[in-house]
Design a protein around this motif. Structure first.
Motif, PDB file in Angstrom:
ATOM      1  N   SER A 258     -16.517  14.688  41.270  1.00 17.66           N
ATOM      2  CA  SER A 258     -15.531  15.341  40.946  1.00 17.66           C
ATOM      3  C   SER A 258     -15.849  16.356  39.923  1.00 17.66           C
ATOM      4  CB  SER A 258     -14.257  14.547  40.762  1.00 17.66           C
ATOM      5  OG  SER A 258     -13.363  14.938  40.027  1.00 17.66           O
ATOM      6  N   PHE A 259     -15.791  17.326  40.158  1.00 17.43           N
ATOM      7  CA  PHE A 259     -16.749  17.976  38.025  1.00 17.43           C
ATOM      8  C   PHE A 259     -15.628  18.580  37.282  1.00 17.43           C
ATOM      9  CE2 PHE A 259     -20.038  18.643  41.325  1.00 17.43           C
ATOM     10  CZ  PHE A 259     -21.295  18.488  40.341  1.00 17.43           C
ATOM     11  N   GLU A 260     -14.944  18.176  38.176  1.00 19.93           N
ATOM     12  CA  GLU A 260     -13.110  18.225  36.318  1.00 19.93           C
ATOM     13  C   GLU A 260     -13.462  18.156  35.922  1.00 19.93           C
ATOM     14  OE1 GLU A 260     -10.311  14.515  38.208  1.00 19.93           O
ATOM     15  OE2 GLU A 260      -9.451  16.982  39.412  1.00 19.93           O
ATOM     16  N   ALA A 261     -12.992  18.157  34.345  1.00 23.70           N
ATOM     17  CA  ALA A 261     -12.451  17.387  33.280  1.00 23.70           C
ATOM     18  C   ALA A 261     -11.776  17.289  33.716  1.00 23.70           C
ATOM     19  CB  ALA A 261     -12.675  19.280  32.368  1.00 23.70           C
ATOM     20  N   VAL A 262     -11.692  16.081  32.042  1.00 18.36           N
ATOM     21  CA  VAL A 262     -10.971  14.966  32.285  1.00 18.36           C
ATOM     22  C   VAL A 262     -10.184  14.349  30.845  1.00 18.36           C
ATOM     23  CG1 VAL A 262     -10.718  12.117  32.326  1.00 18.36           C
ATOM     24  CG2 VAL A 262     -12.241  13.319  33.659  1.00 18.36           C
ATOM     25  N   GLY A 263      -8.789  14.978  30.630  1.00 21.22           N
ATOM     26  CA  GLY A 263      -8.299  14.869  29.757  1.00 21.22           C
ATOM     27  C   GLY A 263      -8.850  15.806  28.654  1.00 21.22           C
ATOM     28  N   GLY A 264      -9.058  17.249  28.705  1.00 22.04           N
ATOM     29  CA  GLY A 264      -9.666  18.517  28.022  1.00 22.04           C
ATOM     30  C   GLY A 264     -11.111  18.057  27.882  1.00 22.04           C
ATOM     31  N   GLY A 265     -11.640  17.337  28.279  1.00 16.37           N
ATOM     32  CA  GLY A 265     -13.302  16.693  28.100  1.00 16.37           C
ATOM     33  C   GLY A 265     -13.822  17.636  29.098  1.00 16.37           C
ATOM     34  N   VAL A 266     -15.187  17.544  28.156  1.00 16.42           N
ATOM     35  CA  VAL A 266     -16.393  18.533  28.899  1.00 16.42           C
ATOM     36  C   VAL A 266     -16.224  18.206  30.894  1.00 16.42           C
ATOM     37  CG1 VAL A 266     -18.735  18.592  28.738  1.00 16.42           C
ATOM     38  CG2 VAL A 266     -17.309  18.219  27.182  1.00 16.42           C
ATOM     39  N   PHE A 267     -16.822  19.435  31.147  1.00 19.81           N
ATOM     40  CA  PHE A 267     -16.367  20.216  32.562  1.00 19.81           C
ATOM     41  C   PHE A 267     -17.612  18.679  33.066  1.00 19.81           C
ATOM     42  CE2 PHE A 267     -17.939  22.876  36.614  1.00 19.81           C
ATOM     43  CZ  PHE A 267     -16.637  22.829  37.376  1.00 19.81           C
ATOM     44  N   GLY A 268     -17.542  18.433  33.962  1.00 17.64           N
ATOM     45  CA  GLY A 268     -18.447  17.545  34.614  1.00 17.64           C
ATOM     46  C   GLY A 268     -18.000  15.886  34.124  1.00 17.64           C
ATOM     47  N   TYR A 269     -17.601  15.166  33.132  1.00 18.43           N
ATOM     48  CA  TYR A 269     -17.231  14.072  32.355  1.00 18.43           C
ATOM     49  C   TYR A 269     -16.742  13.455  33.876  1.00 18.43           C
ATOM     50  CZ  TYR A 269     -15.674  10.938  29.156  1.00 18.43           C
ATOM     51  OH  TYR A 269     -15.551   9.129  29.092  1.00 18.43           O
ATOM     52  N   ALA A 270     -16.047  13.654  34.495  1.00 21.75           N
ATOM     53  CA  ALA A 270     -15.859  12.625  35.431  1.00 21.75           C
ATOM     54  C   ALA A 270     -17.184  11.943  36.659  1.00 21.75           C
ATOM     55  CB  ALA A 270     -14.559  13.312  36.745  1.00 21.75           C
ATOM     56  N   ILE A 271     -17.881  12.858  36.977  1.00 26.88           N
ATOM     57  CA  ILE A 271     -18.755  12.799  38.174  1.00 26.88           C
ATOM     58  C   ILE A 271     -19.241  11.786  36.892  1.00 26.88           C
ATOM     59  CG2 ILE A 271     -19.863  14.529  37.693  1.00 26.88           C
ATOM     60  CD1 ILE A 271     -20.971  14.893  40.161  1.00 26.88           C
ATOM     61  N   PHE A 272     -20.230  12.145  35.838  1.00 23.70           N
ATOM     62  CA  PHE A 272     -20.675  11.608  34.839  1.00 23.70           C
ATOM     63  C   PHE A 272     -20.482  10.166  34.275  1.00 23.70           C
ATOM     64  CE2 PHE A 272     -22.060  10.462  30.177  1.00 23.70           C
ATOM     65  CZ  PHE A 272     -23.429  10.314  30.613  1.00 23.70           C
ATOM     66  N   GLN A 273     -19.178   9.943  34.532  1.00 25.11           N
ATOM     67  CA  GLN A 273     -18.957   8.957  34.135  1.00 25.11           C
ATOM     68  C   GLN A 273     -18.618   7.836  35.461  1.00 25.11           C
ATOM     69  OE1 GLN A 273     -18.929   7.769  30.231  1.00 25.11           O
ATOM     70  NE2 GLN A 273     -17.086   6.997  31.086  1.00 25.11           N
ATOM     71  N   ALA A 274     -18.462   9.281  36.625  1.00 23.17           N
ATOM     72  CA  ALA A 274     -18.909   7.651  37.824  1.00 23.17           C
ATOM     73  C   ALA A 274     -20.029   7.184  38.361  1.00 23.17           C
ATOM     74  CB  ALA A 274     -18.353   8.849  39.022  1.00 23.17           C
ATOM     75  N   MET A 275     -21.763   8.569  37.426  1.00 25.31           N
ATOM     76  CA  MET A 275     -22.694   8.025  37.621  1.00 25.31           C
ATOM     77  C   MET A 275     -23.071   7.059  37.147  1.00 25.31           C
ATOM     78  SD  MET A 275     -23.956  12.029  38.573  1.00 25.31           S
ATOM     79  CE  MET A 275     -26.003  11.123  38.237  1.00 25.31           C
ATOM     80  N   GLN A 276     -23.059   7.434  35.636  1.00 28.65           N
ATOM     81  CA  GLN A 276     -23.315   6.252  34.389  1.00 28.65           C
ATOM     82  C   GLN A 276     -22.540   4.463  35.196  1.00 28.65           C
ATOM     83  OE1 GLN A 276     -21.892   6.761  31.013  1.00 28.65           O
ATOM     84  NE2 GLN A 276     -23.408   5.926  30.008  1.00 28.65           N
ATOM     85  N   ASN A 277     -21.738   4.665  35.296  1.00 30.48           N
ATOM     86  CA  ASN A 277     -20.811   3.082  35.778  1.00 30.48           C
ATOM     87  C   ASN A 277     -21.479   3.012  36.581  1.00 30.48           C
ATOM     88  OD1 ASN A 277     -18.891   2.712  33.120  1.00 30.48           O
ATOM     89  ND2 ASN A 277     -18.424   4.240  33.985  1.00 30.48           N
ATOM     90  N   GLY A 278     -21.440   3.795  37.974  1.00 28.83           N
ATOM     91  CA  GLY A 278     -21.959   3.118  39.088  1.00 28.83           C
ATOM     92  C   GLY A 278     -23.917   2.300  39.307  1.00 28.83           C
ATOM     93  N   ILE A 279     -24.282   3.249  38.351  1.00 33.00           N
ATOM     94  CA  ILE A 279     -25.494   3.376  38.581  1.00 33.00           C
ATOM     95  C   ILE A 279     -25.617   1.774  37.814  1.00 33.00           C
ATOM     96  CG2 ILE A 279     -27.948   3.706  37.981  1.00 33.00           C
ATOM     97  CD1 ILE A 279     -26.899   6.677  38.688  1.00 33.00           C
ATOM     98  N   ALA A 280     -25.371   1.776  36.399  1.00 33.18           N
ATOM     99  CA  ALA A 280     -25.566   0.206  35.625  1.00 33.18           C
ATOM    100  C   ALA A 280     -24.884  -0.411  36.815  1.00 33.18           C
ATOM    101  CB  ALA A 280     -24.722   0.496  34.656  1.00 33.18           C
ATOM    102  N   ARG A 281     -23.992  -0.401  37.636  1.00 35.09           N
ATOM    103  CA  ARG A 281     -23.339  -1.760  37.880  1.00 35.09           C
ATOM    104  C   ARG A 281     -24.621  -2.266  39.435  1.00 35.09           C
ATOM    105  NH1 ARG A 281     -22.422  -5.893  36.450  1.00 35.09           N
ATOM    106  NH2 ARG A 281     -21.666  -4.279  34.699  1.00 35.09           N
TER     107      ARG A 281
END
Length: 470
Positions: A258-281
């Protein structure tokens, strides 16, 4: 205190931040290429020579000891016991809350490459392990860094970080989770934290005083039982809600890309959050690249490094692809990941909601207790081996470490109760520092894995060509 906390937060942000996670996964990708995608191309062979051997007669190579060291199965049980822990239940739930359903997909990605990372760690640990005067095997990253790279200072750094981290990640936090779970199970309102801490000290003390032989013997019975217990519970919940499973998988893949912007945030923030939390876990759960599990595998009676290394692929597969995925599906099926709950409480509530009974949540709490206990046993041996390396394996140091480890178990259990510690900020900071040290262990270990990748590749090629890497 605030200065120390600020320093730790800054270091922690780097250790578990995007650059470090990229390095961890990147090392896995590099090793996967060097070993010719071993975890995929040889998966059938690996399965037949690891899991399938558990059903052979007791005198098979998997269960055979040389009389001095632990069996290959006992070694993997100890390692698997320390990796299948609270993170598989609480951590996965937290990753979904923070990164959305897509975090599960990136957890799978990290696990796929982590299989080869764990494999390489174990191969090197067995290849460079040492033999004591009594014939016992011992090893780990500190030994293959020293013997393979001749960088004793880097080996000592790993051992120091591992020894310090064992007091937090493998001790206090696990004891606190057990204490909370016991209080929730009793439901009487009586705070049993102190009693839990004392009982935990006695139980763990009886086991660890018997050394690796007794630790591995206990985990060889405990780990298969607890893993099967949790898998049956999780799969039962998933099967009873099978109709919603396709939609959940759709959410996972949609969230992962999901490359959509979240809460008016940066474009692609959703995929960044998913990647960071998934890989870290994924990394935090299966510990691929951190260098902890190879310490247990080095104690195996197995003579062939590659043969023992195959268990590393199996270990990551069970820990992340099976156990963590079950947790993720249960949480997503419940739809309760809106942020009002997180961690083990979320997983327990999810099972309660899906089964319509409080017993579902109680089953999860029992699983948490077993997971935390096995983690404590495994990490005690890791810490003891690290401190042994730093002090020349002196016996008095080992017994002092055991005593300190047991005392901190009680402290960790009590820390979960405000009745005994009104201000837990100092202890919380200690846990956070231990978490940072746990991640920092990966740095010297990854250096060793990358610089010794040629050894891993050579042994792997030789093994699959001749049937032996010796």
């Amino acid at each position: 205190m605030e200065v120390l906390e600020d320093i730790n937060n800054s270091v922690h942000g780097v250790v578990w931040g995007p650059i470090m996670l990229l390095l961890l996964v990147g090392t896995g990708i590099f090793l996967t290429v060097r070993c010719r995608f071993l975890q995929a191309g040889k998966f059938g062979y690996i399965w037949r020579n690891t899991f399938a051997t558990l059903f052979h007669r007791a005198d098979s190579a998997t269960h055979r000891s040389d009389g001095t060291n632990v069996t290959p199965f006992q070694a993997v049980s100890t390692a698997l016991g320390s990796t299948i822990g609270v993170g598989n239940v609480a951590g996965v739930a937290g990753a979904i809350v923070a990164g959305g359903p897509g975090a599960i997909f990136w957890m799978w990605v990290s696990a796929f490459f982590g299989m080869c990372t764990k494999y390489a760690e174990i191969v090197l640990a067995v290849q460079y392990r040492q033999v004591g005067p009594d014939g016992t095997h011992y090893g780990g990253p500190m030994y293959y860094i020293e013997k393979g790279l001749h960088m004793k200072w880097l080996a000592a750094l790993f051992a120091l970080l591992g020894g310090l981290a064992s007091f937090g990640i493998g001790n206090a936090t696990q004891a606190a989770e057990i204490s909370v779970a016991v209080n929730n199970l009793t439901g009487t309102g009586f705070d049993s934290s102190l009693i839990t801490g004392i009982v935990l000290m006695v139980l763990v003390g009886v086991v660890i005083l018997g050394g690796m032989q007794r630790i591995s013997s206990v985990t060889s019975y405990l780990v298969p039982f607890m893993a099967l217990f949790y898998i049956i519970i999780g799969l039962s919940v998933i099967v009873f809600n099978a109709g919603a499973v396709p939609g959940v998988f759709g959410d996972i893949f949609a969230g992962a890309f999901s490359f959509e912007a979240v809460g008016g945030g940066v474009f692609g923030y959703a995929i960044f959050q998913a990647m960071q939390n998934g890989i870290a876990r994924g990394v935090f759960s299966n510990e691929a690249g951190l260098g902890s599990a190879p310490i247990a595998h080095a104690a195996s009676s197995t003579k062939d490094p590659v043969q023992q290394g195959l268990w590393g692929v199996f270990e990551v597969f069970v820990d992340t692809i099976i156990v963590c995925t079950i947790t993720g599906l249960v949480v997503l099926l419940s739809g309760l990941y809106d942020g009002s709950l997180t961690g083990g409480a979320l997983t327990a509530k999810a099972v309660e909601g899906l089964t319509g009974t409080v017993w579902g949540g109680h089953f999860i709490r029992v699983a948490l207790i077993l997971f935390a206990l096995s983690t404590i046993l495994g990490w005690e041996y890791y810490g003891e081996t690290c401190w042994g390396y730093l002090t020349g394996n002196r016996n008095w140091v080992r017994y002092l470490y055991k005593a300190m480890f047991l005392v901190l178990l009680c402290v960790g259990a009590i820390s979960s109760s405000s009745a005994f510690l009104e201000d837990t900020s100092a202890l919380n900071l200690m846990w956070s520092i231990a978490d940072t040290l746990n991640g920092m262990m990966a740095i010297p270990n990854l250096i060793g894995l990358l610089l010794l990748s040629g050894v891993t590749a050579r042994l792997t090629k030789q093994y699959f060509k001749t049937g032996s890497s010796l």
